[in-house]
Write an enzyme that holds these catalytic residues in place. Sequence first.
Site, PDB file in Angstrom:
ATOM      1  N   GLU A 139       0.307  -0.995  -0.067  1.00 37.15           N
ATOM      2  CA  GLU A 139      -0.096   0.012  -0.137  1.00 37.15           C
ATOM      3  C   GLU A 139       1.476   1.376  -0.005  1.00 37.15           C
ATOM      4  O   GLU A 139       0.598   1.696   1.374  1.00 37.15           O
ATOM      5  CB  GLU A 139      -0.901  -0.151   1.207  1.00 37.15           C
ATOM      6  CG  GLU A 139      -1.929  -1.102   0.979  1.00 37.15           C
ATOM      7  CD  GLU A 139      -3.070  -1.530   1.913  1.00 37.15           C
ATOM      8  OE1 GLU A 139      -2.492  -0.683   2.560  1.00 37.15           O
ATOM      9  OE2 GLU A 139      -3.678  -2.086   2.004  1.00 37.15           O
ATOM     10  N   GLU A 166      -4.433  -9.163  -1.356  1.00 37.38           N
ATOM     11  CA  GLU A 166      -5.121  -8.995   0.284  1.00 37.38           C
ATOM     12  C   GLU A 166      -6.458  -8.315   0.273  1.00 37.38           C
ATOM     13  O   GLU A 166      -6.836  -7.626  -0.185  1.00 37.38           O
ATOM     14  CB  GLU A 166      -3.710  -7.180   0.927  1.00 37.38           C
ATOM     15  CG  GLU A 166      -4.676  -7.305   2.721  1.00 37.38           C
ATOM     16  CD  GLU A 166      -3.691  -6.728   3.421  1.00 37.38           C
ATOM     17  OE1 GLU A 166      -2.451  -5.815   2.613  1.00 37.38           O
ATOM     18  OE2 GLU A 166      -3.860  -5.850   4.021  1.00 37.38           O
TER      19      GLU A 166
END
Length: 507
Positions: A248, A351
């Site tokens: 991220e 994810e």
Amino acid sequence: MKSLLLLVASLTLLDFAHGQCARRDYDHDSFVCVCNATYCDEAGVVTVPPAGTYTVYTSTRDALRLEPTSGNIEATQGPGGILITVDTTTQYQTIVGFGSSFSDAAALNLNTLSVATRDNALRSYFAPEGSEFSVCRVTIGGSDFSTRPYTLDDVEGDVDLEFWALAPEDTNDKIPNILRAMELSSSEIYIFGSPWSPPAWMKSTGEITGLGVLLPENWQPYANYMAKWIEAYEAAGIPVWGLTPQNEPLDTELEWTINACKWLPEDMRDYIRDFLGPTLEAAGYSDKKLMVFDFNRDKLPYYVEPILSDPECSKYISGVAVHWYEDDHYSPDVLLQTRDLDPTNFLLLTEASTGVRELNPDSVYLGDWLRGERYLFDILENLNNYVAGWVDWNMALDEAGGPCYTGGALDSQIIVNATADEFYKEPLHYAVAHVSKFFTRGSTRVDTVVSDSLKAAAVTRPDGSVAVVVLSMSDAVESVSISIDGSRFINTNLPVRSFSSFILPPA
């Protein structure tokens, strides 16, 4: 009342035939399957049925978990009902695989169980009788789902990485569980790593958390840091398949309270092109699958455009990693746009998780079917938009949805009750298994058309057999006809609120 339910469940656990779910009901719309040191349900080994027949494995909100039944393939479509059209001559991406993540929290929770109970949890995921997971993510250093903030070199100013070392969470928890998973699996498990943050001293803020950037003078030391992780895991007996440069990269967020590092797309391009790519190549790791992005689809395709459009950078890239957290709000069309930037790269969802504490009074919803439906819906949607595999976040969490040192919590496919030395398989677990056991690595997604009331995807498997997975979120029994190339038909009924995985022999 709750204690009575627990007592009854523990007594009846011994009465179940091998393979069946030991059901326990809590306060949600479905149930969990209870496993301990002596018993755990299993789906069994999937085999291709005889010519002229099919097998379907069914899970339902109300009763079933991967229950197999057989039927005859017919030459014509049944009357009425919903038509699902599968065209095996129109082919798309090759399947990489499905799985979960060996976070610190997951491995720590597994290690709170007895050896026999822990083995049943790993068998549930990796054995041929279980979900047959084939791709797993590993945190490089710590994440928010650790018991402490740390990296693999927290010695201030150690640019030569003299003090770089695997953490106890690696040597005591993650690595032993990965090695056991490898023993249980009948196929290679693709292990890939993702870092949440560089060492604090390498960043502009001097903090592991927050949106500091990697200082330019530390780009080379950090590339060396990543190469050392591959070397250390392979020395421990774990072949590394790939990695992402950053979990991220958070290029637009104003605040972030977990382990993080901000990377603008152009900086990531330059780092890979000039430092990480050449460093991995020089270390003999050019075969590792480097996947960029590792974030939500709302930032596609713009984040990866400068990375993939630079030939000196893109030559090091094998894939684009995507998370699911904005999937409800952004069209999967961005996945197609991303693929079109470079069709030689695969897309992999790396994810997914549900039960974010900020959105729920409690994170763990034992027996929540809706969460399982969300997982399967997302898997099928992603597959139908060129994603080659799907990996969720923590493999196992405790009853509070942790541990997470920053105070967060989530739900998980498996919830561990260390006090009772048992674990609970959530509907989430079966949602993933309905795909992972049937869409095996090397399968090819084929064209599938269905009405909006159902969700479906199909593949041809390496042995020529065909697998079709169907999600029904209807509160009524649905009559369906599955057409395989217009010449073979499965005419059947889908139960209320169900997951169904069909397998047919080669034509």
